[in-house]
Scaffold this active site. Structure first.
Site, PDB file in Angstrom:
ATOM      1  CE1 TYR A 108      31.207  35.850   7.927  1.00 28.71           C
ATOM      2  CE2 TYR A 108      29.468  33.916   7.737  1.00 28.71           C
ATOM      3  CZ  TYR A 108      30.622  34.861   7.149  1.00 28.71           C
ATOM      4  OH  TYR A 108      30.870  34.645   5.890  1.00 28.71           O
ATOM      5  CD  GLU A 168      28.178  34.480   3.568  1.00 30.88           C
ATOM      6  OE1 GLU A 168      28.767  33.634   4.648  1.00 30.88           O
ATOM      7  OE2 GLU A 168      29.022  34.971   2.797  1.00 30.88           O
ATOM      8  CG  ASP A 176      35.129  34.266   7.001  1.00 33.84           C
ATOM      9  OD1 ASP A 176      36.202  34.772   6.955  1.00 33.84           O
ATOM     10  OD2 ASP A 176      34.900  33.481   5.749  1.00 33.84           O
ATOM     11  CB  CYS A 198      46.451  35.138   4.543  1.00 37.76           C
ATOM     12  SG  CYS A 198      46.979  35.544   6.264  1.00 37.76           S
TER      13      CYS A 198
END
Length: 364
Positions: free
Chosen positions: A133, A50, A151, A203
C-alpha cells in the site's frame, strides 16, 4: 439535476472534478490549486505522512507531522537524527515498529540513494518498512505513477460502487484490480487522494452522504442495499487478554524510575516503567513478586490497553523509595519532564493511574 453529460462521464473524471472543488487541505498535500501554480510533491513529506497515517487518523497525525518536518526538514536530516530523539517524537502515535523502520528507511535513502527516493513501486518496496500500500501511495502521489492505491477509505468506496460481497481481507485483490482499472493515466496521484477524500468525507462508514457523492449514478449499492453493510468483513476473532504488572517508583523529589526496553519486539526501544514479563502470547506476574526492587508497594488499580492482537490488563503499584533503590538498569526522570520521554501510551496510562497529575501540562 443530473445532466446527460454527468451520466455518461467516466467515473474518474467525475471524481477528479469533485476533488478539484472539495479536496481537503492537508499539510503534506499538493492541492490542485498548488499544482496549478507549479508546486510539486515532496517525496519525503509524502512518505513521512503515509507511514504516520498507517493505523492512525489524519487529525492525530497533523501535529506529529508538523513536529517531524520542523525538526527534520529533509530525509537526510532524519537519517542523521539521534534514534532516541526520533522515538521520543513518535511517542503516542503507536505501532512503534513504524518509527524504527522510519529511521532505517531514512538512512537507506540518505546514505545509499543520495537522499532521493525511488520513483517506482518495486524500488520503494525494497526500502525498510514500505509495503504494497505505502509503495503504491508514494508512487502515485509523489511521482504520478499509475498505481492502484487501496487504503481503508478506498476499500469502502470501491466495495460500495461494485457491491462486493466477498469479505475483507479476501476481497483485496479484486478491489485492487477494480481500482487499477479505474485509475486514470494522467492524474493518478490526484485520483488516489480523491478516492481517499471521498471515503473520508462522503462515503463514510456510518450515514454516508450518498446524495452528495459524485459517483452515485454508478453505485451498485445505492438504492438496493444498506451502504453501511459494505465492505463486508470476516468475523473478528476475539482478542486474547494478557495480564501483567507495572511498578511506579518515586524518589524523594517525585522523580519517576524509568528504563529502556530492548530494541526488538513489541514497543522495542521505547521507555517504560518496570513491570512483569508479559508478551502478546503469555501473561506476566500480576503481584509484587515482579517488583524491580524491595519497597512498600501500594496497589493503585488496573489499566487496560488494547494492542492490535491482544488486550493487556496491568495491575499498577506505586511506592516512594530512596533514589539509591533504583540504581542500575534505569534512571530517575523528573515528573514535569516525563512528557519528553519516549513513553508509549500504555506506559503513560500506568503512570497516570499511580500519579494522576502526571503529564498534566503536555501532549498525551
Amino acid at each position: 439535476m443530473m445532466t446527460q453529460a454527468h451520466r455518461t462521464a467516466a467515473p474518474a473524471d467525475l471524481l477528479l472534478a469533485w476533488y478539484d472543488r472539495h479536496h481537503r487541505d492537508l499539510p503534506w498535500r499538493v492541492s490542485p490549486p498548488m499544482a496549478a501554480r507549479g508546486v510539486t510533491p515532496d517525496p519525503y513529506r509524502i512518505w513521512l505522512s503515509e507511514v504516520m497515517l498507517q493505523q492512525t487518523t489524519v487529525q492525530a497525525v497533523k501535529s506529529y507531522f508538523a513536529l517531524f518536518t520542523s525538526r527534520w526538514p529533509t530525509v537526510t536530516d532524519l537519517a542523521r537524527a539521534d534514534n532516541e530523539d526520533v522515538m521520543k517524537s513518535w511517542a503516542g502515535l503507536g505501532y512503534y515498529a513504524r518509527a524504527r523502520n522510519l529511521k532505517k528507511c531514512a538512512e537507506v535513502v540518505a546514505f545509499e540513494h543520495d537522499g532521493i527516493f525511488p520513483d517506482t513501486e518495486d524500488g520503494l518496496k525494497a526500502l525498510p518498512g514500505i509495503g504494497d500500500y505505502t509503495a503504491a501511495a508514494i508512487a502515485a502521489i509523489a511521482f504520478n505513477r499509475k498505481s492502484a492505491v487501496l487504503d481503508g477509505n478506498v476499500e469502502r468506496v470501491i466495495s460500495r460502487l461494485h457491491a462486493i460481497t466477498t469479505p475483507l481481507p479476501t476481497a483485496k485483490p479484486e478491489m485492487r484490480a477494480l481500482v487499477a482499472a479505474m485509475t486514470p493515466p494522467d492524474r493518478p496521484g490526484d485520483f488516489a487522494q480523491a478516492m481517499m477524500d471521498l471515503g473520508a468525507t462522503i462515503c463514510t462508514p456510518r450515514r454516508p452522504a450518498c446524495a452528495l457523492c459524485p459517483l452515485n449514478a454508478t453505485c451498485r449499492v445505492l438504492g438496493r442495499e444498506d451502504p453501511e453493510l459494505f465492505p463486508r468483513k470476516a468475523a473478528k476473532k476475539e482478542k486474547p487478554v494478557r495480564l501483567g504488572a507495572a511498578f511506579i517508583a518515586e524518589d524523594e523529589t517525585g522523580a519517576v524510575f524509568l528504563r529502556k526496553r530492548i530494541e526488538s519486539g513489541l514497543l522495542g526501544g521505547m521507555t517504560e516503567v518496570p513491570g512483569s514479563a508479559w508478551t502478546a502470547r503469555i501473561d506476566g506476574e500480576t503481584g509484587t513478586e515482579a517488583a524491580p526492587f524491595q519497597a512498600e508497594w501500594q496497589a493503585c488499580g488496573t489499566v487496560t490497553h488494547v494492542f492490535t492482537h491482544f488486550e493487556l490488563r496491568l495491575s499498577i503499584y506505586r511506592s516512594k523509595v530512596p533514589r539509591n533503590a533504583g540504581a542500575g538498569g534505569g534512571w530517575w526522570q523528573a515528573k514535569d519532564t516525563l512528557d519528553g520521554e519516549a513513553l508509549p501510551t500504555v506506559m503513560k496510562k500506568a503512570i497516570k493511574q499511580a500519579i494522576p497529575d502526571a503529564f498534566s501540562g503536555g501532549r498525551q
